[in-house]
Design an enzyme around this catalytic site. Structure first.
Site, mmCIF file in Angstrom:
data_model
loop_
_atom_site.group_PDB
_atom_site.id
_atom_site.type_symbol
_atom_site.label_atom_id
_atom_site.label_comp_id
_atom_site.label_asym_id
_atom_site.label_seq_id
_atom_site.Cartn_x
_atom_site.Cartn_y
_atom_site.Cartn_z
ATOM 1 N N GLU A 165 65.406 79.391 -2.103
ATOM 2 C CA GLU A 165 66.593 79.211 -1.253
ATOM 3 C C GLU A 165 67.718 79.951 -1.965
ATOM 4 O O GLU A 165 68.220 79.503 -2.994
ATOM 5 C CB GLU A 165 66.897 77.722 -1.077
ATOM 6 N N CYS A 207 75.882 76.762 0.018
ATOM 7 C CA CYS A 207 75.251 78.000 0.467
ATOM 8 C C CYS A 207 75.456 78.243 1.960
ATOM 9 O O CYS A 207 75.389 79.392 2.414
ATOM 10 C CB CYS A 207 73.765 77.990 0.134
#
Length: 475
Positions: free
Chosen positions: A250, A284
């Site tokens: 990720e 994020c």
């Protein structure tokens, strides 16, 4: 506050181990050192992996035992909420509200992982579909991959860690955790409670240290799976060194949210302000690019500025603070410089932009040229960059035009616009009538392109951390 001396040691096979080399942990608001953490030696890294391999080879606890330990861990984390909040406010710079939310979500993640532990199954193979094979009976089973290495970031030092450890243990794996050196103590406390909850001592190690420790972990060939959250640069390095071993990544992001003229502004604007500025923008999926349709642009900008100015920034220990410090003064200086560079290039500073130490005011920029870092690189700061559009396709093409593809949000009441977004956005998650930063811990979560691959979310991550084998019974 916690007994930092123990939480800053290596946790291997149930023992807290010292080392000669230490590194400081700074209070992210004041910049003062408040703890020193032992950095793992090369020998300790090898020892942790050896212990994990031995445990994996000996066999994992039964599914109901794994579930029971995870449920008990959920209870213990809730019972120690105040201690976790104190730690994350200090070492991550979270506001009290953000730290409390992190603990609440971690509790849910553990409960979901406990349910997964009881429900990992294979599937029946329809051999009757192949002529001549109709008398066969076949099914798949899922076995643990063995040893999982989890390398985790500073911006979610509890819940993201549990999105790796929880599914790993649910699937029957032994885990070696290397948390961010910016937020090591939260991981230390978590490791302590997981063992207290009943996770076997040889099924979890917590290894502290800088990037060098991560490099040593990559060299350990007994590790069968790496799960990483962090930058695309580091993710690429891990992938290059993992070889044929499996990974879940990720990585970086430039998250976009699109406000169409027919969207519900009363819903979209407060959500967008929160999604772009909470945790000081260090998420994020934080809204960085905000596309607003012409006819609602002025109203949206005015209301967003009002929302942003209402978010008090400063000391995260003040209950009224909503935007705390960035992870380092260097990160805050970088954000400040990007804002200045954008203004120098012709952008309009609508609000914010001032820095006080590690704290950067909630900032809104408009009319930012495409070559500016504030537009074309991940900010990881409390920064919203607005751009107007006439046709939805303009915003869609612009949002797609980055190397990343983690998450995007669209606010619209029009079904054609929504379906166009679903079909044409190149993102791992497409949110309709939500921001890019909306996430429920039960859902599959991951990106495409340079945002990585594989899924988080306990049920999905656990499957990634298993090996599927086929069993065939022939007459």
């Amino acid at each position: 506050m916690q007994d930092y001396d123990r939480l800053g040691l290596q946790l291997i096979d149930g023992e807290w181990l010292e080392s000669e080399s230490k590194f400081p942990v700074l209070d992210k608001f004041s910049g003062r050192e408040f703890a020193r953490v032992h950095s793992a030696t090369r020998e300790q890294v090898a020892h942790a992996v050896k212990v994990a391999k031995r445990a994996a080879d000996a066999g994992c606890p039964a599914p109901y035992e794994r579930a029971r330990a995870l449920y008990e861990a959920s209870r213990l984390i809730h019972a120690h909420k105040e201690q976790f909040v104190d730690l994350m406010v200090a070492e991550a710079g979270f506001t009290i509200a953000d730290a409390g939310g992190e603990v609440d979500r971690a509790k849910v993640t553990l409960e979901l992982s406990a349910e997964v532990a009881k429900n990992i199954v294979g599937s029946v193979v329809p051999f009757g579909a192949s002529p001549g094979a109709e008398r066969r009976i076949g099914f798949t089973v899922r076995d643990p991959v063995g040893v999982v290495c989890a390398i985790t970031p500073f911006n979610s030092p509890l819940n993201t860690v549990l999105h790796k450890i929880g599914p790993s243990f649910a699937a029957g794996n032994a885990t070696v955790l290397k948390p961010s050196s910016e937020t090591p103590l939260t991981a230390g406390l978590l490791g302590k409670l997981l063992l207290q909850a009943g996770m076997p001592k040889d099924f979890l190690s917590v290894i502290q240290g800088p990037g060098t420790v991560g490099e040593w972990l990559l060299a350990e060939q007994d590790i069968g799976f790496y799960t990483f959250t962090g930058s695309t640069r580091v993710g690429r390095y891990i992938q290059d060194h993992a070889g044929l071993r499996r990974t879940q990544m990720e990585l970086g992001s430039i998250a976009s949210t699109i406000l169409c003229a027919d969207g519900d502004l009363s819903n979209a604007i407060p959500k967008t302000a929160n999604a772009g500025l909470r945790k000081a923008g260090q998420v994020c999926t934080s809204v960085q690019r905000l596309y607003v349709q012409d006819s609602i642009y002025d109203e949206t900008l005015e209301r967003l500025v009002k929302e942003a100015r209402a978010l008090k920034s400063g000391d995260p220990r003040d209950p009224a603070t909503r935007v705390g410090p960035l992870i380092s003064e260097r990160a805050a200086q970088r954000g400040e410089q990007w804002i200045k560079d954008a203004v120098d290039a012709g952008a309009r500073l609508v609000c914010g932009g001032k820095r006080d130490g590690r704290v950067l005011e909630p900032t809104i920029l408009a009319d930012v040229p495409e070559a500016c870092s504030a537009w074309c690189q991940e900010a990881f700061a409390p920064l919203l960059v607005l751009r107007r559009f006439s046709r939805f396709e303009e915003a869609l093409e612009s949002a797609n035009d980055t190397p990343y593809g983690l998450s995007v949000g669209v606010f619209t009441r029009d079904i054609t616009t929504a379906l166009t977004a679903v079909r044409k956005f190149r993102f791992g998650t497409v949110q309709i009538n939500e921001t890019s930063s909306a996430r429920a811990d039960v859902m599959p979560f991951g990106g495409v392109k340079e945002s990585g691959f594989g899924k988080e979310g306990p049920a999905y991550a656990a499957l990634e951390m298993t090996v599927e084998r086929l069993i065939v019974l022939n007459p």
